[in-house]
Design a protein around this motif. Structure first.
Motif, PDB file in Angstrom:
ATOM      1  N   THR A  74       3.991   7.376  22.145  1.00 38.88           N
ATOM      2  CA  THR A  74       4.961   6.383  21.702  1.00 38.88           C
ATOM      3  C   THR A  74       4.448   5.013  22.120  1.00 38.88           C
ATOM      4  N   PHE A  75       4.339   4.115  21.130  1.00 33.54           N
ATOM      5  CA  PHE A  75       3.833   2.766  21.356  1.00 33.54           C
ATOM      6  C   PHE A  75       4.963   1.758  21.242  1.00 33.54           C
ATOM      7  N   ALA A  76       4.864   0.705  22.006  1.00 37.72           N
ATOM      8  CA  ALA A  76       5.708  -0.482  21.840  1.00 37.72           C
ATOM      9  C   ALA A  76       4.791  -1.691  21.759  1.00 37.72           C
ATOM     10  N   ALA A  77       5.270  -2.763  21.150  1.00 36.79           N
ATOM     11  CA  ALA A  77       4.470  -3.980  21.053  1.00 36.79           C
ATOM     12  C   ALA A  77       4.209  -4.529  22.447  1.00 36.79           C
ATOM     13  N   ALA A  78       2.957  -4.866  22.725  1.00 35.50           N
ATOM     14  CA  ALA A  78       2.606  -5.370  24.049  1.00 35.50           C
ATOM     15  C   ALA A  78       3.318  -6.681  24.366  1.00 35.50           C
ATOM     16  N   ASP A  79       3.663  -7.456  23.325  1.00 37.42           N
ATOM     17  CA  ASP A  79       4.347  -8.727  23.543  1.00 37.42           C
ATOM     18  C   ASP A  79       5.863  -8.585  23.546  1.00 37.42           C
ATOM     19  N   GLY A  80       6.365  -7.359  23.419  1.00 38.15           N
ATOM     20  CA  GLY A  80       7.800  -7.128  23.469  1.00 38.15           C
ATOM     21  C   GLY A  80       8.542  -7.383  22.177  1.00 38.15           C
ATOM     22  N   GLU A  81       7.838  -7.783  21.120  1.00 35.49           N
ATOM     23  CA  GLU A  81       8.498  -8.087  19.853  1.00 35.49           C
ATOM     24  C   GLU A  81       8.851  -6.800  19.098  1.00 35.49           C
ATOM     25  N   ARG A  82       9.735  -6.966  18.112  1.00 35.79           N
ATOM     26  CA  ARG A  82      10.035  -5.836  17.236  1.00 35.79           C
ATOM     27  C   ARG A  82       8.824  -5.516  16.360  1.00 35.79           C
ATOM     28  N   LEU A  83       8.754  -4.260  15.929  1.00 41.02           N
ATOM     29  CA  LEU A  83       7.637  -3.830  15.107  1.00 41.02           C
ATOM     30  C   LEU A  83       8.041  -3.835  13.632  1.00 41.02           C
ATOM     31  N   PRO A  84       7.084  -4.018  12.715  1.00 43.14           N
ATOM     32  CA  PRO A  84       7.396  -4.020  11.282  1.00 43.14           C
ATOM     33  C   PRO A  84       8.043  -2.714  10.845  1.00 43.14           C
ATOM     34  N   ARG A  85       8.908  -2.840   9.867  1.00 46.08           N
ATOM     35  CA  ARG A  85       9.613  -1.682   9.335  1.00 46.08           C
ATOM     36  C   ARG A  85       8.642  -0.752   8.611  1.00 46.08           C
ATOM     37  N   TRP A  86       8.956   0.538   8.593  1.00 46.25           N
ATOM     38  CA  TRP A  86       8.129   1.499   7.874  1.00 46.25           C
ATOM     39  C   TRP A  86       9.026   2.552   7.237  1.00 46.25           C
ATOM     40  N   HIS A  87       8.431   3.346   6.351  1.00 40.93           N
ATOM     41  CA  HIS A  87       9.158   4.381   5.646  1.00 40.93           C
ATOM     42  C   HIS A  87       8.392   5.700   5.732  1.00 40.93           C
ATOM     43  N   PRO A  88       9.070   6.829   5.558  1.00 42.67           N
ATOM     44  CA  PRO A  88       8.400   8.130   5.687  1.00 42.67           C
ATOM     45  C   PRO A  88       7.120   8.217   4.856  1.00 42.67           C
ATOM     46  N   GLY A  89       6.078   8.757   5.480  1.00 47.19           N
ATOM     47  CA  GLY A  89       4.764   8.855   4.843  1.00 47.19           C
ATOM     48  C   GLY A  89       3.800   7.792   5.297  1.00 47.19           C
ATOM     49  N   ALA A  90       4.289   6.782   6.021  1.00 44.69           N
ATOM     50  CA  ALA A  90       3.441   5.660   6.442  1.00 44.69           C
ATOM     51  C   ALA A  90       2.541   6.040   7.609  1.00 44.69           C
ATOM     52  N   HIS A  91       1.461   5.278   7.763  1.00 42.42           N
ATOM     53  CA  HIS A  91       0.555   5.467   8.887  1.00 42.42           C
ATOM     54  C   HIS A  91       0.173   4.101   9.450  1.00 42.42           C
TER      55      HIS A  91
END
Length: 371
Positions: A74-91
């Motif tokens: 499980t990854f989180a942004a190193a700068d604490g920001e929110r991550l871009p949205r994604w949808h099933p099937g994404a990589h």
């Protein structure tokens, strides 16, 4: 050492400006409840390439198969920001500390905006990426990433697909892009079923999460039931079914063969291995920087021939969608190039760019590569 020589020794930058992802825009429209056709055709403006690249930090690590060969990070942004949205099937593309670039499907919840989850099976002879993930990416480690991108989007019945139901087929670690699809199908109340196949139950990751759908999922393991046939995998599969499959090449080939001529069944699939060469011919390449000459067999890819000959050529997905192996051809003699990709533009083809993982040349051709 001159500037040019120093530059050529640097690894090529895998994070080129992203292309417009129409299907991602389409999925946005579907899930937001907007008009599907408007979502599929509207112009999508992506942020600049620098905004697509980010550093993620490992915040959790779990073993998710009983044979202990699959870890979920499980990854989180190193700068604490929110991550871009994604949808099933994404990589996401993950640039590992060694410089290897690998693609890993997102297998967490698309509704969670502050973390990404991937799962990786250890493959000792698989090119080093999985071993490095297992041995190096502990909690607290960082990796440079880009994405998410979606080459395996889920098209929902009633929102752009004429189908009425889903049939999901996952082989081993192929569960990773499928897992988020189950949640979306359940939430949208679309009829679905699934078969989850593998060598043994101990080798199957995320079994605890799958058991929540036990009435819709059938587990098929080789040690209990033998190798599954295409009919085992597809089930009844009536007209109006959309099949989503991810797994080994042999599994996907059997499914495609079984569905040949079924015009009212949609098949969507994603490989986690290089596709076989079809209707290939032998040709020769010369590495411009060293003069090394290599024969490419009729049934092997150009990239495989380069790797076999110890040529340090960049690559990642080996399937023609990431663009990491993009290479310039300096000369073509006694034949023509065969562009078998759908990623490069026509001007790039005309300027003799090629993807070494899927494209090749006609019988007897001699290519000189800028490697």
């Amino acid at each position: 050492m001159g500037l040019r020589e120093r530059y050529r020794q640097l690894p090529s930058n895998p994070f080129r400006p992203a292309r417009r992802d129409v299907m991602m825009g389409f999925a946005d429209a579907v899930i937001s409840g907007m008009d599907a056709l408007a979502g599929a055709t509207r112009r999508v403006t992506l942020p600049a390439a620098s905004d697509q690249t980010r550093v993620l930090r490992v915040v959790d690590r779990q073993t998710v198969a009983h044979d202990e060969n699959v870890v979920a990070l499980t990854f989180a942004a190193a700068d604490g920001e929110r991550l871009p949205r994604w949808h099933p099937g994404a990589h996401i593309d993950v640039l590992l500390p060694s410089g290897r670039l690998r693609q890993y499907s997102l297998c967490g919840s698309p509704d969670v905006s502050d973390v990404y989850r991937i799962a990786v099976r250890r493959i000792p002879d698989g090119g080093g990426g999985s071993v490095e993930v297992h041995d190096v990416l502990e909690v607290g480690a960082t990796a440079t990433t880009q994405g998410p991108r979606n080459a395996f989007p889920l098209t929902v019945p009633g929102y752009g697909s004429p189908t009425k139901r889903f049939r999901f087929i996952a082989g081993g670690i192929g569960i990773t892009p499928i897992l988020p699809m189950l949640g979306l199908a359940q939430r949208l109340r679309v009829d679905w079923s699934m078969v989850y196949a593998g060598r043994t139950r101990d080798s199957l990751p995320f079994l605890d999460e799958i058991t929540g759908h036990s009435d819709k999922v059938r587990i098929h393991t080789d040690d209990d039931s033998g190798l599954p046939t295409a009919r085992d995998l597809l089930g009844d599969c009536p007209d109006g079914t959309a099949v989503y499959a991810c797994g080994p090449a042999l599994m996907l080939t059997s499914i495609r063969t079984e569905l040949a001529g079924r015009d009212k069944v949609e098949l969507h699939f994603e490989r986690f291995a290089a596709p076989p060469v079809v209707d290939g011919s032998a040709f020769d390449v010369t590495v411009a920087s060293t003069g090394q000459q290599i024969r490419v067999g009729a049934e092997e890819t150009l990239l495989a021939a380069l790797k076999r000959s110890d040529v340090d050529a960049p690559y990642s997905c080996q399937q023609g969608f990431c663009g990491t192996c993009r290479t310039r051809v300096l000369g073509v003699a006694d034949g023509t190039m065969e562009h078998r990709d759908t990623l490069l533009t026509e001007p790039e083809h005309q300027n003799k760019m090629m993807l070494t993982c899927v494209s090749r040349a006609t019988e007897g051709s001699r290519l000189t590569l800028d490697l």
